[in-house]
Design a protein around this motif. Sequence first.
Motif, PDB file in Angstrom:
ATOM      1  N   VAL A   1      20.879 106.253 144.455  1.00 16.61           N
ATOM      2  CA  VAL A   1      21.571 106.213 143.167  1.00 16.61           C
ATOM      3  C   VAL A   1      21.239 104.878 142.511  1.00 16.61           C
ATOM      4  O   VAL A   1      21.474 103.817 143.089  1.00 16.61           O
ATOM      5  CB  VAL A   1      23.093 106.340 143.333  1.00 16.61           C
ATOM      6  CG1 VAL A   1      23.774 106.343 141.972  1.00 16.61           C
ATOM      7  CG2 VAL A   1      23.441 107.604 144.093  1.00 16.61           C
ATOM      8  N   ARG A   2      20.665 104.954 141.333  1.00 19.77           N
ATOM      9  CA  ARG A   2      20.317 103.737 140.600  1.00 19.77           C
ATOM     10  C   ARG A   2      21.120 103.693 139.307  1.00 19.77           C
ATOM     11  O   ARG A   2      21.810 104.642 138.973  1.00 19.77           O
ATOM     12  CB  ARG A   2      18.830 103.747 140.249  1.00 19.77           C
ATOM     13  CG  ARG A   2      17.949 103.855 141.455  1.00 19.77           C
ATOM     14  CD  ARG A   2      16.505 104.056 141.038  1.00 19.77           C
ATOM     15  NE  ARG A   2      15.666 104.165 142.201  1.00 19.77           N
ATOM     16  CZ  ARG A   2      15.186 103.116 142.887  1.00 19.77           C
ATOM     17  NH1 ARG A   2      15.430 101.896 142.476  1.00 19.77           N
ATOM     18  NH2 ARG A   2      14.451 103.295 143.953  1.00 19.77           N
ATOM     19  N   ASP A   3      20.983 102.614 138.565  1.00 17.14           N
ATOM     20  CA  ASP A   3      21.679 102.584 137.284  1.00 17.14           C
ATOM     21  C   ASP A   3      20.865 103.378 136.267  1.00 17.14           C
ATOM     22  O   ASP A   3      19.803 103.911 136.577  1.00 17.14           O
ATOM     23  CB  ASP A   3      21.959 101.142 136.833  1.00 17.14           C
ATOM     24  CG  ASP A   3      20.706 100.422 136.345  1.00 17.14           C
ATOM     25  OD1 ASP A   3      19.635 101.043 136.278  1.00 17.14           O
ATOM     26  OD2 ASP A   3      20.804  99.229 136.050  1.00 17.14           O
TER      27      ASP A   3
ATOM     28  N   GLY B   1      17.225 102.868 135.931  1.00 19.45           N
ATOM     29  CA  GLY B   1      16.381 103.055 137.095  1.00 19.45           C
ATOM     30  C   GLY B   1      16.360 101.864 138.038  1.00 19.45           C
ATOM     31  O   GLY B   1      15.604 101.843 138.998  1.00 19.45           O
ATOM     32  N   ASP B   2      17.186 100.883 137.753  1.00 24.42           N
ATOM     33  CA  ASP B   2      17.230  99.721 138.651  1.00 24.42           C
ATOM     34  C   ASP B   2      18.185 100.000 139.809  1.00 24.42           C
ATOM     35  O   ASP B   2      19.205 100.673 139.650  1.00 24.42           O
ATOM     36  CB  ASP B   2      17.705  98.478 137.896  1.00 24.42           C
ATOM     37  CG  ASP B   2      16.656  98.005 136.894  1.00 24.42           C
ATOM     38  OD1 ASP B   2      15.459  98.217 137.164  1.00 24.42           O
ATOM     39  OD2 ASP B   2      17.037  97.444 135.857  1.00 24.42           O
ATOM     40  N   LYS B   3      17.813  99.445 140.947  1.00 21.34           N
ATOM     41  CA  LYS B   3      18.652  99.552 142.122  1.00 21.34           C
ATOM     42  C   LYS B   3      19.971  98.825 141.834  1.00 21.34           C
ATOM     43  O   LYS B   3      19.972  97.769 141.224  1.00 21.34           O
ATOM     44  CB  LYS B   3      17.929  98.844 143.271  1.00 21.34           C
ATOM     45  CG  LYS B   3      18.148  99.449 144.631  1.00 21.34           C
ATOM     46  CD  LYS B   3      17.128  98.873 145.603  1.00 21.34           C
ATOM     47  CE  LYS B   3      17.437  99.277 147.027  1.00 21.34           C
ATOM     48  NZ  LYS B   3      16.360  98.917 147.945  1.00 21.34           N
ATOM     49  N   MET B   4      21.058  99.443 142.257  1.00 23.14           N
ATOM     50  CA  MET B   4      22.333  98.756 142.040  1.00 23.14           C
ATOM     51  C   MET B   4      22.461  97.596 143.001  1.00 23.14           C
ATOM     52  O   MET B   4      22.240  97.743 144.194  1.00 23.14           O
ATOM     53  CB  MET B   4      23.486  99.733 142.271  1.00 23.14           C
ATOM     54  CG  MET B   4      23.587 100.793 141.201  1.00 23.14           C
ATOM     55  SD  MET B   4      25.032 101.830 141.413  1.00 23.14           S
ATOM     56  CE  MET B   4      24.810 102.960 140.031  1.00 23.14           C
ATOM     57  N   SER B   5      22.799  96.442 142.474  1.00 23.66           N
ATOM     58  CA  SER B   5      22.999  95.298 143.353  1.00 23.66           C
ATOM     59  C   SER B   5      24.009  94.351 142.735  1.00 23.66           C
ATOM     60  O   SER B   5      24.160  94.287 141.515  1.00 23.66           O
ATOM     61  CB  SER B   5      21.673  94.577 143.599  1.00 23.66           C
ATOM     62  OG  SER B   5      21.322  93.815 142.456  1.00 23.66           O
ATOM     63  N   LYS B   6      24.686  93.647 143.618  1.00 21.61           N
ATOM     64  CA  LYS B   6      25.730  92.732 143.150  1.00 21.61           C
ATOM     65  C   LYS B   6      25.143  91.660 142.250  1.00 21.61           C
ATOM     66  O   LYS B   6      25.748  91.279 141.255  1.00 21.61           O
ATOM     67  CB  LYS B   6      26.417  92.078 144.353  1.00 21.61           C
ATOM     68  CG  LYS B   6      27.433  92.999 144.998  1.00 21.61           C
ATOM     69  CD  LYS B   6      28.158  92.334 146.147  1.00 21.61           C
ATOM     70  CE  LYS B   6      28.776  93.398 147.044  1.00 21.61           C
ATOM     71  NZ  LYS B   6      28.793  92.995 148.451  1.00 21.61           N
TER      72      LYS B   6
ATOM     73  N   THR C   1      29.131 115.776 138.943  1.00 23.68           N
ATOM     74  CA  THR C   1      28.068 114.952 138.354  1.00 23.68           C
ATOM     75  C   THR C   1      27.009 114.598 139.402  1.00 23.68           C
ATOM     76  O   THR C   1      25.808 114.736 139.147  1.00 23.68           O
ATOM     77  CB  THR C   1      28.656 113.659 137.771  1.00 23.68           C
ATOM     78  OG1 THR C   1      29.742 113.986 136.911  1.00 23.68           O
ATOM     79  CG2 THR C   1      27.600 112.893 136.986  1.00 23.68           C
ATOM     80  N   LEU C   2      27.479 114.167 140.563  1.00 25.22           N
ATOM     81  CA  LEU C   2      26.526 113.811 141.624  1.00 25.22           C
ATOM     82  C   LEU C   2      25.648 115.002 141.984  1.00 25.22           C
ATOM     83  O   LEU C   2      24.427 114.881 142.143  1.00 25.22           O
ATOM     84  CB  LEU C   2      27.279 113.328 142.866  1.00 25.22           C
ATOM     85  CG  LEU C   2      27.957 111.968 142.751  1.00 25.22           C
ATOM     86  CD1 LEU C   2      28.873 111.737 143.949  1.00 25.22           C
ATOM     87  CD2 LEU C   2      26.909 110.856 142.663  1.00 25.22           C
TER      88      LEU C   2
ATOM     89  N   TRP D   1      22.328 106.895 137.342  1.00 30.43           N
ATOM     90  CA  TRP D   1      23.733 107.065 137.010  1.00 30.43           C
ATOM     91  C   TRP D   1      23.973 106.844 135.519  1.00 30.43           C
ATOM     92  O   TRP D   1      23.604 105.831 134.953  1.00 30.43           O
ATOM     93  CB  TRP D   1      24.587 106.088 137.806  1.00 30.43           C
ATOM     94  CG  TRP D   1      26.031 106.343 137.551  1.00 30.43           C
ATOM     95  CD1 TRP D   1      26.891 105.579 136.835  1.00 30.43           C
ATOM     96  CD2 TRP D   1      26.777 107.475 138.007  1.00 30.43           C
ATOM     97  NE1 TRP D   1      28.119 106.177 136.808  1.00 30.43           N
ATOM     98  CE2 TRP D   1      28.086 107.340 137.517  1.00 30.43           C
ATOM     99  CE3 TRP D   1      26.450 108.603 138.765  1.00 30.43           C
ATOM    100  CZ2 TRP D   1      29.071 108.276 137.771  1.00 30.43           C
ATOM    101  CZ3 TRP D   1      27.439 109.530 139.018  1.00 30.43           C
ATOM    102  CH2 TRP D   1      28.740 109.354 138.528  1.00 30.43           C
ATOM    103  N   ASP D   2      24.591 107.839 134.891  1.00 28.51           N
ATOM    104  CA  ASP D   2      24.910 107.707 133.478  1.00 28.51           C
ATOM    105  C   ASP D   2      26.320 108.247 133.264  1.00 28.51           C
ATOM    106  O   ASP D   2      26.587 109.418 133.471  1.00 28.51           O
ATOM    107  CB  ASP D   2      23.901 108.511 132.643  1.00 28.51           C
ATOM    108  CG  ASP D   2      24.158 108.357 131.153  1.00 28.51           C
ATOM    109  OD1 ASP D   2      25.119 107.651 130.784  1.00 28.51           O
ATOM    110  OD2 ASP D   2      23.412 108.954 130.367  1.00 28.51           O
ATOM    111  N   GLU D   3      27.192 107.361 132.856  1.00 34.02           N
ATOM    112  CA  GLU D   3      28.596 107.728 132.759  1.00 34.02           C
ATOM    113  C   GLU D   3      28.843 108.868 131.765  1.00 34.02           C
ATOM    114  O   GLU D   3      29.780 109.639 131.911  1.00 34.02           O
ATOM    115  CB  GLU D   3      29.407 106.499 132.368  1.00 34.02           C
ATOM    116  CG  GLU D   3      30.870 106.672 132.672  1.00 34.02           C
ATOM    117  CD  GLU D   3      31.596 105.356 132.606  1.00 34.02           C
ATOM    118  OE1 GLU D   3      31.386 104.539 133.515  1.00 34.02           O
ATOM    119  OE2 GLU D   3      32.346 105.149 131.644  1.00 34.02           O
ATOM    120  N   LYS D   4      27.967 108.967 130.785  1.00 29.47           N
ATOM    121  CA  LYS D   4      28.114 110.042 129.788  1.00 29.47           C
ATOM    122  C   LYS D   4      28.175 111.402 130.473  1.00 29.47           C
ATOM    123  O   LYS D   4      28.859 112.314 130.014  1.00 29.47           O
ATOM    124  CB  LYS D   4      26.927 110.012 128.822  1.00 29.47           C
ATOM    125  CG  LYS D   4      26.998 108.898 127.809  1.00 29.47           C
ATOM    126  CD  LYS D   4      27.618 109.408 126.510  1.00 29.47           C
ATOM    127  CE  LYS D   4      27.888 108.307 125.501  1.00 29.47           C
ATOM    128  NZ  LYS D   4      26.663 107.648 125.051  1.00 29.47           N
TER     129      LYS D   4
END
Length: 887
Positions: free
Chosen positions: A522-524, A527-532, A555-556, A568-571
């Motif tokens: 799951v990326r943002d 397309g970037d990897k989610m990271s702190k 959604t998933l 991941w897109d909140e829309k």
Amino acid sequence: MSDLPATYDPHAAAERWRAAWNEADVYRADPDAPGPTFSIVIPPPNVTGNLHMGHALNNTLQDVLVRYRRMAGDNVLWVPGTDHAGIATQWVVRRQLEAEGVDFRDLGREAFVERVWSWKGQAGGTIVHQLQRLGVSCDWSRERFTLDPDLQRAVTEHFVKLYEDGLIYRGQRLINWDPLDQTALSDLEVEHEEGAAAELWSFAYPIREEDGGGEIVVATTRPETMLGDTAIAVHPDDARYQHLVGKSVRHPILPRDIPIVADAILVDPEFGTGAVKVTPAHDFNDFAVGQRHDLPMINILELDGRLNAVCGEFQGLTVKEAREAVKAKIEELGLFRGTQAHTMNLGRSQRSGAVVEPMLSTQWFVRMKPLATPAVAAVENGFTRFVPQQWANTYYAWLRDIQDWCISRQLWWGHRIPAWYCDACGATIVARTAPEACKCGAEAAQLRQDEDVLDTWFSSALWPFSVFGWPDKTPDLARYYPTSVLVTGFDIIFFWVARMMFASLHLTGTVPFRDVYIHALVRDKHGDKMSKTKGNVVDPLDVIDRFGADAFRFTLIAFAAQGRDVLWDEKRVEGYQRFTTKIWQALRYCHMSAGDADASHAMIVPEDGPYERWIQARTAAAVARIRTAIDEYRFNEAASEIYAFVWGEFCDWYIELSKTTVYDEAATPAAKAAVKRQLMDTMDVIVRLLHPIMPFLTEEIWSRLPGREGLVTTARYPEPGDFASDPAVLDEIARLQAAITEVRRIRGEMEIALKVELELRVADPALHALLARHQRAVWDLARCKVVLSSEEPTASATGVVGGQKLVIPLQGVVDLSAEVARLDKVLAKSDKDVEQLRKRLANPSFVEKAPTELVDEVRGKLSAAESRRDTLRTSRDRLAAALSAGA
RNA sequence: GGGCGAUUAACUCAGUGGGAGAGUGCCACCUUCACACGGUGGAAGUCACAAGUUCGAAUCUUGUAUCGCCCACCA
């Protein structure tokens, strides 16, 4: 049912149904129960973990499979649990102690481990609770932890068995050393950071006077390692250096001489000076050279990464400090020979981030080649199948070129290595239980157990059978192992999937799972990897709080196309939250119109009207598509099929058509009853179809359907055969829909409001009869009165359905030039259709070589398109002529 | 250096040989008795580029470009 709330409350539903499932204990598996077996073991999250998007996706996918198979009648078991996660957990507690001002080492091993257990008791359940919020249907009575006594026993058995089989050995090898955690790591736990800026720094080794003098220049990115150099290597064919092979250089700083050796494998004569300094104790390539040439291996580092006593004046410096100090010293000695920019890759510990030092060390290793071969063969021969298949290549590539696995870790938290050393005779004893005495006669008191623990993955490798009590032959093991499918991310194919494969094959003689479903990351949305550090992490619990678990899960699933990352897109969640609302509103309609309906399930087909038969036939088709999609792990397809069926067919058409009876005061009670029953029955089917994806919403609705017993989670999953198929009615309703849509289009484009009543003239008796049968629907949905007539007033709009003309007189209703404009637009499209179809048929080889059915089909399409085009053109021309005459 | 994947409507994505779809967004109309978190209709794409195979290519082959990931690591 006037007590139905106006909106769906996902949070209340989640609370309520989680409790209800627990209460009814519906997810506890019974190995003696009938049905095909379907079992999954959860990829155990780290006990230190917090639920992230990856967990959410992974577990939702599993839950969909598990809920589906359970409803489909399988004997289902989903085993949950957590992983003790050696290094990660040790760190958490270590930091806690540091915050209290305590160095964990001062506490001592026993007290520390005790402290970790107490931490686990309090905080270790976090991730489990978070998983439950997602709505997963695990059998919690079978929850396991990789350090449970049973599982410890399995790990010991694993170790001893491999040792007895000659597949585990202890030896001095070059390993990856994490100086921060002060433990060895496996190759996989080292991450290579690309393109680190470095300099290639050259200096000269003076050749011994007795060997002729002069110098040989080497280049390095790590000048400090020259303190551990034990050779200079050159290529055997390199004319520049051939005469020097066998001679020696003088170490400029330390009191020793170093031989010049020829090594064709290490040295590329084109690179640098063509001469390479060799540090066998701190470089993997150099280590191999050292073995080939029997070179001394000099370790220059302490365990904390500082230079040791071997380094003389540099002792105590960090590697970084030593680098500068050595450079300064060499410049001072006049041996510096230049520098150039260079990029290199830096190995860092996956856990601590520390720069990993290759270090000579005595560790335990698993001999991998003999284990890897059967693991490769098992997939090649189809005993285990990767989905999507491409991942098998990744798996093969790694296993075919595998290095031995360093499994010992210098930690306190983990499975202690079952090896003892005899102080008296030096023997190594590997045993399932602590030995009483040594063969040499020494007593237990003289036997010391190895201090180290095992790599966490050494125990994870056993998870698919250790959770069932292996090595004991338990009923669970007999019934549920091997498991049906493993669902996991591609990032742990090496760490985990491959290791489970070879451990299972070696220890149990079978593959651990039939299928491996590999999902993406799951990326943002970019397309970037989610990271702190990037600050783009989306917290699944936050999403659940705001949208509810049902919309989140849907959604998933809708995003989970095979072989693709999930962006991941909140829309999208907002969209699927609206879907839950839509279903809820549909339920409200059903209740308002059918609250007092007969509660019976029975579908009495002969008495049903055409719309009831239509929705049943459509349901049969939808059920078949949805089942196939899940069976083939095409989750996103299952989601969109359900979505399209619920919204596009049930809500948009069946509910609207049902109103022709529901709101018809003249309709007979029997007709009304049939419609009401159909509404409820279709809701019933929808809820069962949707349950695996939206467990809470569907349970809530099920509880509000009249006459439904128990829980939907234990209801039967619909089968296509449950519904009567009826090709005739499908065709009839398709024509009705086409006519209604055609009128709506005319209304829409010419802006004729629905309240303006129209006449719909049909010249074809068959089509007229059809539409007349559905006059009520045509009236409700398109506000038209159907008339049999071939009279066409000039002022008319024209449409075509199934090759037949629809005429809508518009005198006084609208500006007729608008209809001319509309027809022009439609004609342009129509012309294009005709042209394309003609072009295809004009190609002789198409007619000749394409399948006959296809050619016939295209011919049919062409004549339909031509007739449609001609009809429209005639009308258009007539109207245009009348307009210009009138003007 | 080797391998894998991606490139389709403004955005996020489906679509593995028969003439391109969804959701969101956009435009118009509609507060009609489940739902305005709604309804109806509409506009919107030389399917990255080039060549090839085929009667026919978004789909198969090869190459190119861009992006992403994995493995290996010439000091």
